[in-house]
Design an enzyme around this catalytic site. Structure first.
Site, short mmCIF file in Angstrom:
data_model
loop_
_atom_site.label_atom_id
_atom_site.label_comp_id
_atom_site.label_asym_id
_atom_site.label_seq_id
_atom_site.Cartn_x
_atom_site.Cartn_y
_atom_site.Cartn_z
N ASP A 106 0.83 -1.20 0.00
CA ASP A 106 0.00 0.00 0.00
C ASP A 106 0.86 1.25 0.00
O ASP A 106 1.91 1.30 0.66
CB ASP A 106 -0.91 0.03 1.23
CG ASP A 106 -1.68 1.33 1.35
OD1 ASP A 106 -2.59 1.55 0.53
OD2 ASP A 106 -1.34 2.15 2.22
N TYR B 249 2.50 10.21 0.87
CA TYR B 249 3.69 9.70 1.55
C TYR B 249 4.96 10.19 0.84
O TYR B 249 5.33 9.70 -0.23
CB TYR B 249 3.67 8.18 1.59
CG TYR B 249 2.44 7.58 2.22
CD1 TYR B 249 1.65 8.29 3.11
CD2 TYR B 249 2.05 6.27 1.93
CE1 TYR B 249 0.51 7.75 3.69
CE2 TYR B 249 0.92 5.71 2.50
CZ TYR B 249 0.15 6.45 3.37
OH TYR B 249 -0.96 5.89 3.93
N LYS C 274 -3.91 5.79 -3.34
CA LYS C 274 -5.04 6.58 -2.87
C LYS C 274 -5.31 7.80 -3.74
O LYS C 274 -4.44 8.25 -4.49
CB LYS C 274 -4.78 7.00 -1.42
CG LYS C 274 -4.52 5.79 -0.52
CD LYS C 274 -4.27 6.16 0.91
CE LYS C 274 -3.95 4.92 1.73
NZ LYS C 274 -2.62 4.38 1.47
N PHE D 229 0.63 -0.60 15.24
CA PHE D 229 1.43 -0.32 16.42
C PHE D 229 1.10 1.04 17.02
O PHE D 229 1.81 1.54 17.89
CB PHE D 229 2.92 -0.37 16.07
CG PHE D 229 3.37 -1.68 15.47
CD1 PHE D 229 3.01 -2.89 16.04
CD2 PHE D 229 4.17 -1.70 14.33
CE1 PHE D 229 3.43 -4.10 15.49
CE2 PHE D 229 4.60 -2.89 13.78
CZ PHE D 229 4.23 -4.10 14.35
N ASN D 230 -0.01 1.65 16.57
CA ASN D 230 -0.39 2.99 17.03
C ASN D 230 0.77 3.97 16.92
O ASN D 230 1.07 4.74 17.83
CB ASN D 230 -0.96 2.96 18.44
CG ASN D 230 -2.40 2.48 18.49
OD1 ASN D 230 -2.72 1.52 19.19
ND2 ASN D 230 -3.28 3.11 17.74
N SER D 231 1.47 3.90 15.80
CA SER D 231 2.61 4.75 15.41
C SER D 231 3.84 4.56 16.28
O SER D 231 4.69 5.43 16.33
CB SER D 231 2.22 6.23 15.30
OG SER D 231 2.00 6.82 16.54
N GLY D 232 3.94 3.41 16.97
CA GLY D 232 5.21 3.10 17.61
C GLY D 232 5.17 2.39 18.94
O GLY D 232 5.95 1.47 19.19
N ILE D 233 4.26 2.76 19.82
CA ILE D 233 4.34 2.29 21.20
C ILE D 233 4.11 0.78 21.33
O ILE D 233 4.61 0.15 22.27
CB ILE D 233 3.36 3.07 22.10
CG1 ILE D 233 3.70 2.83 23.57
CG2 ILE D 233 1.91 2.73 21.78
CD1 ILE D 233 3.00 3.77 24.53
N LEU D 234 3.39 0.17 20.38
CA LEU D 234 3.16 -1.27 20.46
C LEU D 234 4.30 -2.09 19.86
O LEU D 234 4.20 -3.30 19.75
CB LEU D 234 1.82 -1.62 19.81
CG LEU D 234 0.59 -1.13 20.59
CD1 LEU D 234 -0.69 -1.45 19.84
CD2 LEU D 234 0.55 -1.73 22.00
#
Length: 343
Positions: A55, A60, A86, A243-248
């Site tokens: 994707d 981007y 997109k 990962f919610n932009s990193g924390i996971l």
């Protein structure tokens, strides 16, 4: 070695994608620059790991991700991969050094991007032009899935309802025509809020939605109405930003990011608790994050980003790693994920 990554159908289309996909936002130099040769090798590593779905979007890197992804994929047999990009923004050259400063919702999270500025336009003519522009940047003659980008309140603000009306008479009509003509395999929308997905579903039929960060180990509000509606109506969900932009991935570190911003103490505390359960069952936090979302019947794939061959290969290992049922049971018993979340 290629991992055995299963495939799932996208809606009622003929498009089938692996349950692990590749999110191309990192190829646009998300937060930090990635050398061209590393970007290409990362894409090929994902494909060699068993991934068939890639994707990207004009936003981007303001065209950079599309160019890089196309350069890498053109070396492969066209039937060996599924590609989505997109519509909803047109790129216009700005010729300014340094480039204009943009908010995160406007694409201001990329560095060393190409010298273009993104401009929202959900009209019929802009959608058709965006489709053709993307084909040229990609250097390919076919796009499998075409998604309306960021028609949500988070991105549109006070203009959201007006944007929805323009989508109804413009972008949606264009996508329906492109699919009927066999120029795309299916269409949908890529947004940051599941409520926007439901608003869009009210406008007409969709094959899929790319939902970024709104159904994860940390957030399950989409279980109330959106995901069940997708099951009823035969609509597939592509899970972005798992990962919610990193924390996971990083865990509750002092500089952890959540939804593109520094994580709050409350979020860090919850993640730290999840990490304790992970440690007890010897389950990597990131593996749990990737596999959790795939438990729902509506979810066709999850698309984390990767900025190196090692990260692409690691994503494949995390997605195929066996996770014991007792792990999910403990998360639910501790109230860390909803009891009605399928796992």
């Amino acid at each position: 070695m290629t991992n055995a990554i299963p495939q799932r159908q996208v809606g009622t289309t003929d498009v089938h994608i692996t349950t692990l996909g590749f999110g191309g936002n990192v190829l646009g130099n998300l937060y930090a620059a990635v050398p061209d040769e590393v970007a290409k090798d990362t894409v090929l590593a994902a494909q060699q790991s068993g991934v068939n779905y890639f994707d990207t979007a004009p936003l981007y890197g303001h065209g950079l991700s599309e160019r890089r992804l196309g350069d890498a994929l053109r070396a492969l047999p066209r039937e060996s991969f599924v590609l989505s990009t997109k519509v909803g923004r047109l790129l216009k050259p700005h010729g300014r050094v340094p480039p204009p400063k943009l908010k995160p919702s406007e694409g201001g999270i990329f560095v060393d991007e190409l010298p273009f500025s993104p401009h929202f336009d959900f009209s019929y003519s802009a959608t058709m032009r965006s489709f053709e522009d993307s084909l040229q940047r990609l250097g390919l003659n076919r796009i499998d899935l075409l998604l309306i980008h960021d028609c949500d309140e988070w991105s549109q603000g006070a203009n959201y309802r007006t944007a929805l009306k323009t989508v109804e008479t413009g972008a949606l009509k264009a996508l329906q025509e492109l699919k009927s003509a066999g120029l795309i395999g299916g269409y949908g929308a890529g947004v940051n809020q599941f409520e926007a997905c439901e608003d869009l579903m009210d406008l007409g039929p969709f094959d899929c939605f790319l939902l970024a960060g709104r159904y994860t180990l940390l957030e399950q509000g989409a279980l109330d109405t959106f995901l069940p509606r997708c099951v009823r109506e035969g609509v597939s969900v592509i899970l972005g930003a798992p990962f919610n932009s990193g924390i996971l991935v990083t865990g509750a570190t002092p500089d952890a990011r959540y939804n593109y911003l520094p994580a709050t103490d409350e979020v860090k505390a919850k993640v730290a608790h999840i990490e304790q359960v992970c440690a007890a069952h010897q389950v990597p936090l990131a593996a749990a994050a990737l596999q959790f979302v795939l438990g729902h019947a509506s979810v066709a794939t999850v698309i984390p980003g990767a900025k190196s061959r090692a990260e692409a290969e690691q994503n494949a290992r995390w997605t195929t790693l066996p996770i014991p049922a007792a792990f999910w049971e403990e998360l639910k018993a501790a109230g860390l994920v909803r009891s009605d979340a399928p796992t």
